[in-house]
Write an enzyme that holds these catalytic residues in place. Structure first.
Site, PDB file in Angstrom:
ATOM      1  N   HIS A  96      11.909  61.325  18.276  1.00 49.07           N
ATOM      2  CA  HIS A  96      11.695  59.962  17.784  1.00 49.07           C
ATOM      3  C   HIS A  96      12.983  59.338  17.280  1.00 49.07           C
ATOM      4  O   HIS A  96      12.955  58.344  16.563  1.00 49.07           O
ATOM      5  CB  HIS A  96      10.629  59.945  16.676  1.00 49.07           C
ATOM      6  CG  HIS A  96       9.381  60.674  17.043  1.00 49.07           C
ATOM      7  ND1 HIS A  96       9.146  61.980  16.662  1.00 49.07           N
ATOM      8  CD2 HIS A  96       8.331  60.300  17.812  1.00 49.07           C
ATOM      9  CE1 HIS A  96       7.989  62.380  17.158  1.00 49.07           C
ATOM     10  NE2 HIS A  96       7.475  61.393  17.857  1.00 49.07           N
TER      11      HIS A  96
HETATM   12 FE1  FES Z   1      10.274  62.851  15.105  1.00 49.00          FE
HETATM   13 FE2  FES Z   1      12.410  64.437  15.007  1.00 49.00          FE
HETATM   14  S1  FES Z   1      12.359  62.303  14.893  1.00 49.00           S
HETATM   15  S2  FES Z   1      10.347  65.009  15.278  1.00 49.00           S
END
Ligand code: FES
Length: 210
Positions: free
Chosen positions: A158
């Site tokens: 993410h």
């Molecule tokens: Fe979501 Fe690493 S940014 S698991």
């Protein structure tokens, strides 16, 4: 280690229990097609597990600016040898202003790593390679590999960015800095992971989130 209660974190996130996190990592190793270098690194011949479940690691082949990954318990452990440029980047005022927990106030590390470089010695960074958002494994951004790369870590799931000390940037979804394991230097080029000579009472269950 299983926590019967999962106390809420300051932002309302529940602490993940350690067993569940291990499951995420192992699941990701199969489902997320982790890279061959990552899997190979977990079989690193420089690392030896001892009978007390600590891990001895020989750092003599690690050149400045390089990183290596070993496995301790069920966690990937990132080890980086820092250059003077990497250390300077960690202390740049504009960089420090972009960090969520610049002074490591959240307990994500033993006392002897509660400092600006989040390690026992500034020239070596040793981190648990589990993103504090949902448990993916970040990748190392070798210094100079891109114009912005200064030896930090990027989580591809993410988009969380961590600096070379594992400190998370403010805008990342990850709520906390990367955890630091207990480490003792046995010599200039040999460490033991799993015991902290500088904080002998430290336990992994003290970590806020892993
Ligand atoms: Fe979501 Fe690493 S940014 S698991």
């Amino acid at each position: 280690m299983v926590q019967s209660e999962t106390p809420p974190s300051p932002d309302g996130t529940k602490r993940r229990d350690l067993l569940a996190t291990g499951t995420v990592v192992l699941g990701c190793a199969g489902a997320c097609a982790l890279t061959a270098p990552f899997l190979n690194s977990l079989r690193n011949p420089s690392a030896t597990t001892l009978s007390d479940n600590t891990l001895e690691v020989d750092l003599s082949a690690l050149a400045p600016g390089q990183d290596m990954t070993v496995q301790w318990q069920d966690w990937p452990i990132f080890i980086q040898r820092r250059t003077p440029q990497m250390l300077a980047a960690l202390q740049a005022p504009e960089h420090m202003a972009a960090l969520r927990d610049v002074d490591s106030k959240v307990l994500q590390q033993p006392k002897d790593a509660t400092n600006w470089h989040r390690s026992v010695r500034p020239d070596y960074g040793i981190l648990i390679g589990i993103c504090t958002h949902l448990g993916c494994v970040p990748s190392f951004e070798k210094p100079g590999s891109t114009p912005d790369a200064k030896g930090g870590y990027f989580c591809p799931c993410h988009g969380s960015h961590f600096d070379a000390a594992g400190r998370v940037l403010r805008r990342a979804p990850a709520p906390y800095n990367l955890p630091v394991p207990p480490v003792t230097f046995l010599s200039d080029t040999k460490i033991r992971i799993g015991h902290s000579a500088g904080d002998p009472g430290f336990s992994m269950s003290d970590i806020q989130q892993i």
